[in-house]
Each structure stands twice: as C-alpha cells, then as structure tokens.
Write an enzyme that holds these catalytic residues in place. Structure first.
Site: not given
Length: 256
Positions: A26-27, A212
């Site tokens: 994920d970013f 996250d």
C-alpha cells in the site's frame, strides 16, 4: 534495525524457497506517512533507494486507493506494477492494462455526490473533499471532534440514497470516508489478478503484501490464505505479522 525485522526478512526469503518474490505494498500510511493534504504525500528518497534495490530481486508493485497515474507520479517508478482505486485499474509493465468493466457506470453518480459534498462541507474547518474522478473521498483528519461528526453526518446524508440503490458503496479508512462504484472488487481481488498474471509468466510467486488500513484487509487475508506473507503496518488491520508504521516498513524492507 531491530533483530525482529532482520529475522522477519530472513524468514520471508526462507519461505519463498527460490520462488519469484511478488512484493506488493500500500502507499499512504505504509510506504509514506499520512499528511493532512494527500497531495503532499510522496515517497522519500531513502525509501525509493531501498525499493530500487529490491526491484532487482523481486517483482514489485503498489496497490493504492489513489488513481493509478497519481500513485505512479508519487512513487516515481515507471516499470513497476501499479494498482489504483483499490485495484479497479491496474498497470503491469509489458502487458495490457486492466480497468474493471463496470467502472464507468457509476462515475456520474459519484461526480454529483462529490459536488454536493464540497458544497455541504466547505465551511467545516479541517474537512475537505478529494475528487479522484472515479471515486470521492471526504477527509477529516485535521478537524476537531465536533466537525468530524458533522462531516460524517453530511457524508451519510449525501451518499445514502445512492448507496441504498446499490449504485455506489462506502469505504471507511483512517479519518476518511470514500465513495466508490459498487463493484465486487477490492485490493484482494487485485492481488489475486496480479499473482495470476505473474504465475503465467514466471511461475507461481511467493506473495508478500504490506498494508496499514482497513482497505488492505482483503489483500492481507488473500495473501495469508495463499500461503504468502501478510504484514500489517498498523493496528487498524490484522495479520499474523506486524510492523510499526512506515518507519517499521522501511526497516523491514531495508533488511529484506
């Protein structure tokens, strides 16, 4: 760097056991810290250097809720896998891109909802609307408790009719509510799609996914079920393994 992160990295390579490594991340909140303004979030030079080294040893990709082109610009890599809009659009180097066939149908509804949200929340301090074209996100990270509540109530008032008609769905994240096309597709679906393409090209990979937020849970669950390594980067999601935020992700990737 902690011994735990070094051990986790060693365990990842041991479990891969010679299979090609498919590293997906994920970013926002995983590769980069959250910012009050999403436009201010970029991959740091230090983390980019780590990914540059890892790119020589793995097939790497970023799976984000941002639009595909936006993610690509912020990570500054041209030849990695990029999935945007929670996987509704995917680009793989050397292969035709993927856009979910049902994506276009809900855009008019989402555009209208975004316009109404901007009009209804523009007076709320710390609250703003991010228009992604095919989705709309209401951010309230910088708002106080009262204005957060008002923002959440306004979002429900504006979006509920379309949600009840089954045209769109709501995705909850960290201090953000996002309106998306109501398509049976998520980050887990995207990871499965990517893994299948990699398998056709170079054999079944060992999948490592780090995320996250609640939008990553489907991907984490899929990877664990597939025998890969799923890593939670916060307590907002669950996985067998956890590191602490983007700093912990950086230490693990450096060890890897």
């Amino acid at each position: 760097m902690s011994t735990t992160e070094q051990q986790l990295a060693a365990d990842a390579w041991r479990r891969a056991d010679g299979r090609p490594l498919l590293l997906l991340l994920d970013f926002d909140g995983t590769l980069a810290e959250f910012q009050a303004d999403p436009a201010a979030v970029y991959l740091s030079p230090a983390r980019r250097a780590i990914l540059e080294r890892l790119r020589q040893r793995s097939t790497m990709g970023v799976v984000s809720g941002r639009r595909l082109d936006d993610v690509r610009r912020r990570v500054s890599f041209d030849d990695i896998i990029v999935a945007g809009l929670h996987g509704l659009e995917i680009a793989m180097p050397g292969e035709p891109g993927f856009v979910h066939p049902d994506l276009a149908g809900a855009i008019d509804v989402i555009t209208s909802a975004g316009r109404r949200l901007r009009e209804s929340t523009q007076s709320l301090p710390g609250v703003f609307v991010e228009d992604k074209g095919a989705s709309v996100a209401l951010h309230f990270r910088e708002a106080d408790t009262e204005h957060q509540r008002k923002a959440i109530d306004t979002f429900a008032d504006v979006t509920q009719p379309s949600v009840e008609r089954g045209l769109v769905r709501v995705m909850r994240g960290s201090n953000v509510l996002e309106l998306l096309p109501n398509i049976d597709w998520n980050k887990g679906s995207a990871v499965r799609w990517i893994a299948e393409r990699i398998s056709q090209r170079s054999g079944a990979p060992f999948i490592l996914y780090i995320g996250d937020d609640v939008t990553d849970q489907d991907a984490l669950d899929f990877v664990e079920a597939a025998g890969g390594l799923a890593i939670a980067a916060s307590d907002r999601v669950s996985a067998a393994v956890r590191v602490e935020g983007p700093a912990g992700v950086e230490r693990f990737l450096s060890a890897l």
